[in-house]
Enzyme design. Structure first.
Site, PDB file in Angstrom:
ATOM      1  N   GLY A   1     -30.398 -22.764  45.061  1.00 12.63           N
ATOM      2  CA  GLY A   1     -30.073 -24.083  44.098  1.00 12.63           C
ATOM      3  C   GLY A   1     -29.063 -23.863  43.298  1.00 12.63           C
ATOM      4  O   GLY A   1     -28.688 -22.621  43.108  1.00 12.63           O
TER       5      GLY A   1
ATOM      6  N   ARG B   1     -35.686 -20.494  52.103  1.00 13.57           N
ATOM      7  CA  ARG B   1     -36.796 -21.420  52.396  1.00 13.57           C
ATOM      8  C   ARG B   1     -37.212 -20.935  53.695  1.00 13.57           C
ATOM      9  O   ARG B   1     -38.524 -21.434  53.938  1.00 13.57           O
ATOM     10  CB  ARG B   1     -36.359 -22.815  52.289  1.00 13.57           C
ATOM     11  CG  ARG B   1     -37.504 -23.823  52.173  1.00 13.57           C
ATOM     12  CD  ARG B   1     -37.006 -25.271  51.906  1.00 13.57           C
ATOM     13  NE  ARG B   1     -36.296 -25.428  50.564  1.00 13.57           N
ATOM     14  CZ  ARG B   1     -35.413 -26.570  50.372  1.00 13.57           C
ATOM     15  NH1 ARG B   1     -35.610 -27.561  51.340  1.00 13.57           N
ATOM     16  NH2 ARG B   1     -35.020 -26.615  49.378  1.00 13.57           N
TER      17      ARG B   1
ATOM     18  N   TYR C   1     -42.998 -35.895  39.528  1.00 14.17           N
ATOM     19  CA  TYR C   1     -42.344 -34.448  39.094  1.00 14.17           C
ATOM     20  C   TYR C   1     -42.762 -34.064  37.898  1.00 14.17           C
ATOM     21  O   TYR C   1     -43.014 -32.741  37.733  1.00 14.17           O
ATOM     22  CB  TYR C   1     -40.735 -34.786  39.126  1.00 14.17           C
ATOM     23  CG  TYR C   1     -40.065 -33.625  39.223  1.00 14.17           C
ATOM     24  CD1 TYR C   1     -39.868 -32.813  40.239  1.00 14.17           C
ATOM     25  CD2 TYR C   1     -39.265 -33.435  37.979  1.00 14.17           C
ATOM     26  CE1 TYR C   1     -38.771 -31.654  39.979  1.00 14.17           C
ATOM     27  CE2 TYR C   1     -38.534 -32.277  37.787  1.00 14.17           C
ATOM     28  CZ  TYR C   1     -38.337 -31.383  38.955  1.00 14.17           C
ATOM     29  OH  TYR C   1     -37.626 -30.338  38.792  1.00 14.17           O
TER      30      TYR C   1
ATOM     31  N   PRO D   1     -34.684 -27.128  30.506  1.00 15.19           N
ATOM     32  CA  PRO D   1     -33.218 -27.347  30.383  1.00 15.19           C
ATOM     33  C   PRO D   1     -33.039 -28.939  30.358  1.00 15.19           C
ATOM     34  O   PRO D   1     -33.579 -29.824  30.797  1.00 15.19           O
ATOM     35  CB  PRO D   1     -32.720 -26.460  31.758  1.00 15.19           C
ATOM     36  CG  PRO D   1     -33.788 -26.818  32.697  1.00 15.19           C
ATOM     37  CD  PRO D   1     -35.099 -26.608  31.894  1.00 15.19           C
TER      38      PRO D   1
ATOM     39  N   ASN E   1     -29.768 -32.038  30.844  1.00 16.85           N
ATOM     40  CA  ASN E   1     -28.926 -32.350  32.140  1.00 16.85           C
ATOM     41  C   ASN E   1     -28.017 -31.155  32.389  1.00 16.85           C
ATOM     42  O   ASN E   1     -27.170 -30.746  31.525  1.00 16.85           O
ATOM     43  CB  ASN E   1     -28.336 -33.500  31.864  1.00 16.85           C
ATOM     44  CG  ASN E   1     -29.061 -34.858  31.434  1.00 16.85           C
ATOM     45  OD1 ASN E   1     -29.949 -35.110  32.075  1.00 16.85           O
ATOM     46  ND2 ASN E   1     -28.909 -35.668  30.409  1.00 16.85           N
TER      47      ASN E   1
ATOM     48  N   TRP F   1     -20.740 -48.392  35.200  1.00 20.40           N
ATOM     49  CA  TRP F   1     -21.838 -49.096  34.783  1.00 20.40           C
ATOM     50  C   TRP F   1     -22.109 -48.796  33.536  1.00 20.40           C
ATOM     51  O   TRP F   1     -22.396 -47.877  32.799  1.00 20.40           O
ATOM     52  CB  TRP F   1     -22.972 -48.608  35.774  1.00 20.40           C
ATOM     53  CG  TRP F   1     -22.670 -49.168  37.301  1.00 20.40           C
ATOM     54  CD1 TRP F   1     -21.564 -49.619  37.775  1.00 20.40           C
ATOM     55  CD2 TRP F   1     -23.772 -49.147  38.326  1.00 20.40           C
ATOM     56  NE1 TRP F   1     -21.860 -49.924  39.300  1.00 20.40           N
ATOM     57  CE2 TRP F   1     -23.120 -49.839  39.428  1.00 20.40           C
ATOM     58  CE3 TRP F   1     -25.021 -48.880  38.243  1.00 20.40           C
ATOM     59  CZ2 TRP F   1     -23.920 -50.046  40.583  1.00 20.40           C
ATOM     60  CZ3 TRP F   1     -25.855 -49.006  39.369  1.00 20.40           C
ATOM     61  CH2 TRP F   1     -25.304 -49.556  40.683  1.00 20.40           C
TER      62      TRP F   1
END
Length: 316
Positions: free
Chosen positions: A16, A39, A139, A166, A168, A205
């Site tokens: 990751g 994995r 989550y 952590p 973002n 946006w």
């Protein structure tokens, strides 16, 4: 010259974004011997497989950076899967580590564990003081379970198990998908494509006024290594820059890094989301760590990673 053996460190989730940053930080450090499984080699949701792995490898330390992750839509659509997988990963990796004699463990969470209406900046002690954001509640609950299990192993058995939350993250290895990415890599892609296509305008946006905090993943890797090396770390600690930026300014900075010279406008009919989400990082800073990579510097390295990612996709 020291003759001591290197610390055998298991990094769960080494493929990751965070795991890759940890490997980059430590793979050439002679004081560490990295223990890695992908994995296909180890299913972290399988309790027996995880227990067998720890018993065989006997790592000295572990960083649990593995998780099932996704955006708002995925979290909202599949809460059962997000809660089951992430709770299993947390319980299996922490319990089996203790049973196999792993001396130190650092569990990685997220600032989404904090209440939706937490004070700003968000302090660690706001945990469980009011309801969570409903869209990623499953989550968050799984991550809170892992954090609390580490706290309880430390409290009941004296194990040096602790956690980091952590803010973002961005940087090499990020997800640049046009629909499923987070705001920073999503904007990076849009401004790049606008430049390539010669578009005169990019529409962002919302009003551009919400403020967000961004931490480069290599800074996080340095924070995690630091936390493993200090005596008596907090049970859980925020990892952030302590600074935030309006989305409008972020868009301008990304346009500058990408080299887009067109107009930036804002679709104010779109929702802004939370006005501000900033972590209080004073606790980790008091232990001697602080972020070093400026947002502009980090964006430049991230853009280079994006270009390499695009080139790799075209070559396939």
């Amino acid at each position: 010259m020291s003759n001591s053996k290197p610390t055998r460190l298991y990094i769960a989730g080494h493929r990751g974004m965070v795991g890759k940053a940890l490997v980059r930080a430590l793979e050439n450090d002679p004081s560490y011997e990295l223990v890695l499984r992908n994995r296909d080699e180890l299913d972290l949701t399988n309790q027996q497989a995880v227990a067998d792995f720890y018993a065989y490898e006997k790592p000295d330390q572990a960083i649990i950076a593995a998780a099932r992750v996704g955006g708002i839509v995925a979290n909202n659509t599949y809460p059962v899967e997000f809660m089951l997988d992430n709770t299993r990963i947390a319980l299996n990796t922490i319990q089996s580590a203790y049973e196999a004699g792993v001396g130190r463990l650092l569990f990685l969470g997220s600032t989404c564990i904090y209440p939706k209406l937490a004070p700003q900046p968000i302090p660690e002690d706001s945990l469980l003081t009011s309801p969570l954001e409903i869209t990623n509640e499953a989550y968050a609950l799984a991550k809170i379970t892992g954090l609390k299990l580490c706290q309880y192993y430390r409290q009941e058995y004296g194990a040096m198990y602790h956690s980091a939350m952590p803010t973002n993250l961005y940087g090499p290895g990020d997800n640049y998908h046009p629909e499923n990415s987070h705001v920073l890599p999503g904007l990076l892609r849009r401004f790049h494509e606008a430049k390539e296509e010669g578009l005169e305008e990019v529409v962002v946006w919302g009003t551009g006024t919400p403020r967000r905090e961004f931490l480069h993943v290599d800074d996080l890797a340095a924070a995690l290594v630091h936390l493993l090396q200090i005596d008596g770390p907090p049970n859980w600690v925020n990892a952030g820059t302590g600074k935030d930026i309006p989305i409008g300014e972020l868009a301008q900075l990304i346009a500058k890094v990408v080299g887009y010279e067109g107009k930036i406008s804002f679709d104010t009919s779109r929702p802004d989301g939370t006005p501000r989400k900033l972590t209080d990082s004073s606790l980790i800073q008091s232990t001697g760590w602080q972020a070093k990579i400026s947002l502009e510097e980090g964006l430049r390295s991230t853009y280079q990673d994006f270009l390499a990612n695009q080139q790799s996709l075209r070559a396939q």
